[in-house]
Scaffold this active site. Structure first.
Site, PDB file in Angstrom:
ATOM      1  N   GLN A  31       0.820  -1.213   0.000  1.00 52.71           N
ATOM      2  CA  GLN A  31       0.000   0.000   0.000  1.00 52.71           C
ATOM      3  C   GLN A  31       0.851   1.260   0.000  1.00 52.71           C
ATOM      4  OE1 GLN A  31      -2.191  -0.712   3.639  1.00 52.71           O
ATOM      5  NE2 GLN A  31      -0.322  -1.324   4.681  1.00 52.71           N
ATOM      6  N   ASP A  86       0.608   0.379  13.828  1.00 52.62           N
ATOM      7  CA  ASP A  86       0.987   1.653  14.457  1.00 52.62           C
ATOM      8  C   ASP A  86       1.307   1.490  15.938  1.00 52.62           C
ATOM      9  OD1 ASP A  86      -1.712   2.125  15.940  1.00 52.62           O
ATOM     10  OD2 ASP A  86      -2.286   1.726  13.868  1.00 52.62           O
ATOM     11  N   GLU A 106       1.244  -8.292  11.654  1.00 55.15           N
ATOM     12  CA  GLU A 106       1.031  -7.161  10.752  1.00 55.15           C
ATOM     13  C   GLU A 106       1.598  -7.540   9.385  1.00 55.15           C
ATOM     14  OE1 GLU A 106      -0.187  -3.714  10.594  1.00 55.15           O
ATOM     15  OE2 GLU A 106       0.533  -4.118   8.565  1.00 55.15           O
ATOM     16  N   GLY A 138      -2.408 -12.057   8.437  1.00 49.99           N
ATOM     17  CA  GLY A 138      -3.156 -12.451   9.631  1.00 49.99           C
ATOM     18  C   GLY A 138      -4.042 -13.665   9.396  1.00 49.99           C
ATOM     19  N   ASP A 155      -7.446  -5.166  14.532  1.00 48.68           N
ATOM     20  CA  ASP A 155      -7.317  -3.728  14.241  1.00 48.68           C
ATOM     21  C   ASP A 155      -6.913  -3.597  12.786  1.00 48.68           C
ATOM     22  OD1 ASP A 155      -6.858  -1.060  14.106  1.00 48.68           O
ATOM     23  OD2 ASP A 155      -5.124  -1.048  15.434  1.00 48.68           O
ATOM     24  N   THR A 157      -7.468  -2.440   8.523  1.00 51.54           N
ATOM     25  CA  THR A 157      -7.887  -1.322   7.684  1.00 51.54           C
ATOM     26  C   THR A 157      -9.337  -1.588   7.261  1.00 51.54           C
ATOM     27  OG1 THR A 157      -6.910  -2.519   5.842  1.00 51.54           O
ATOM     28  CG2 THR A 157      -5.563  -0.813   6.836  1.00 51.54           C
ATOM     29  N   ASP A 158      -9.838  -0.849   6.307  1.00 57.53           N
ATOM     30  CA  ASP A 158     -11.204  -1.074   5.810  1.00 57.53           C
ATOM     31  C   ASP A 158     -11.245  -2.382   5.001  1.00 57.53           C
ATOM     32  OD1 ASP A 158     -12.508   1.618   6.525  1.00 57.53           O
ATOM     33  OD2 ASP A 158     -10.675   2.218   5.492  1.00 57.53           O
ATOM     34  N   PRO A 162      -5.455  -4.583   1.420  1.00 58.41           N
ATOM     35  CA  PRO A 162      -4.817  -5.645   2.216  1.00 58.41           C
ATOM     36  C   PRO A 162      -5.676  -6.151   3.375  1.00 58.41           C
ATOM     37  CG  PRO A 162      -3.464  -3.614   2.186  1.00 58.41           C
ATOM     38  CD  PRO A 162      -4.662  -3.356   1.348  1.00 58.41           C
TER      39      PRO A 162
HETATM   40  N1  AG3 Z   1      -7.835   1.052  11.579  1.00 59.11           N
HETATM   41  C1  AG3 Z   1      -9.119   1.264  10.964  1.00 59.11           C
HETATM   42  C2  AG3 Z   1      -9.439   2.589  10.505  1.00 59.11           C
HETATM   43  C3  AG3 Z   1     -10.502   2.653   9.505  1.00 59.11           C
HETATM   44  C4  AG3 Z   1     -10.628   4.032   9.036  1.00 59.11           C
HETATM   45  N2  AG3 Z   1     -11.319   4.139   7.805  1.00 59.11           N
HETATM   46  C5  AG3 Z   1     -11.315   5.191   7.011  1.00 59.11           C
HETATM   47  N3  AG3 Z   1     -10.694   6.267   7.317  1.00 59.11           N
HETATM   48  N4  AG3 Z   1     -11.961   5.131   5.896  1.00 59.11           N
HETATM   49  C6  AG3 Z   1      -7.062   2.098  12.085  1.00 59.11           C
HETATM   50  C7  AG3 Z   1      -5.772   1.664  12.627  1.00 59.11           C
HETATM   51  C8  AG3 Z   1      -5.490   2.275  13.930  1.00 59.11           C
HETATM   52  N5  AG3 Z   1      -4.672   1.464  14.744  1.00 59.11           N
END
Ligand code: AG3
Length: 281
Positions: A31, A86, A106, A138, A155, A157-158, A162
């Site tokens: 990404q 993060d 991760e 994962g 935790d 992403t959308d 990935p």
């Molecule tokens: N993880 C999910 C955030 C989703 C946000 N979506 C968006 N901005 N469209 C965030 C990771 C934090 N540890």
């Protein structure tokens, strides 16, 4: 110079933050990674154009993902964290002496490197001796695990790019299998507001419900995520987040800025339209 970051929530709605200073932009195998400084929200991490966290409001998300399950069972000792490069969830987990092992999986090592260097506020506990970091997928990692963890925190992403595999029935089924008898899984569950996000969260809820006997949703207000109204999933093999809320959390004396045990009981109360979305999932 007038430089802005914009995330498109839909074709017709967007959210912008004025960039004070770009910090770094990289392309990993998985990404695009951007970090910039803003006056309104401090340092910001963006992956593939989607805002992942800001220095000013990340505490809300990371506290709600961590302290809700930990307060239900303060004896949690073995934790699997998926995504979370993060380090924000790790920072919160590291506050508990009862936690003995944190396996963090991760997929993108570059995210961790960037956060260690540019986001010490969240990455600060990644070197805790209880933390083992695995740079791999994962979904594949959790396939190999049986009856090993008290808690799984997803935790991600959308559900595109990935993070997509982390919203499937196969993945949730493997998380169930990886958990011990009193196991809990918490996941980031998207927003109920904009139609595409709502569809993703309905789909996730449906899959989780087909795997876990307890599958509930709770909410928080996160100013820099789409619509500001964000959901989390609480799934377990039996523990109920309110009826089984252990009385000991307050006596642990942990310092939080968003989470408290009053809010714990309240955050599972959902607006009617969200309840309806869940029922129709
Ligand atoms: N993880 C999910 C955030 C989703 C946000 N979506 C968006 N901005 N469209 C965030 C990771 C934090 N540890």
């Amino acid at each position: 110079m007038d430089l802005w970051f914009t995330e498109y929530y839909t074709k017709n709605a967007r959210f912008s933050i004025k960039i004070d200073k770009p910090v770094i932009s990289l392309e990993s195998e998985f990404q695009r990674i951007d970090v910039f400084d803003s006056c309104a929200f401090g340092r910001v991490l963006v992956l593939d154009g989607y805002l992942m966290l800001t220095e000013k409001d990340e505490f809300i998300y990371h506290e709600m993902m961590t302290h809700i399950p930990m307060a239900v069972n303060p004896e949690i000792s073995d934790v699997l964290v998926i995504g979370a490069g993060d380090g924000g969830v790790i920072r919160e987990l590291a506050k508990y002496d009862s936690v003995k092992r944190i396996d963090m999986v991760e997929i993108d090592e570059m995210v961790v490197d960037v956060c260690r260097k540019y986001l010490p506020q969240t990455a600060c506990r990644l070197d805790d001796p209880r933390v083992n970091i695995y740079f791999e997928d994962g979904l594949k990692f959790v396939r190999r695990k049986n009856n090993e963890y008290d808690l799984v925190i997803v935790d991600s992403t959308d559900p595109f790019g990935p993070g997509e595999d982390l919203f499937t029935k196969e993945f949730y089924g493997n998380c169930y299998k990886a958990l011990k008898e009193a196991g809990i899984m918490v996941n980031q569950h998207e927003s109920p507001y904009y139609p595409n996000d709502a569809k993703a969260m309905q789909k996730a809820h449906k899959q989780i419900k087909s795997v876990f006997p307890v599958a509930l949703i709770y909410q928080a207000h996160i100013p820099t995520y789409p619509s500001g109204h964000w959901l989390f999933g609480f799934a377990s093999k039996g523990l109920d987040p309110i009826a089984d809320l252990d009385g000991r959390w307050d006596s642990l004396g942990l310092k939080t800025r968003y989470y408290n045990t009053e809010l714990h009981k309240g955050c599972f109360a959902l607006p009617t339209y969200v309840k309806e979305l869940m029922e129709n999932a």
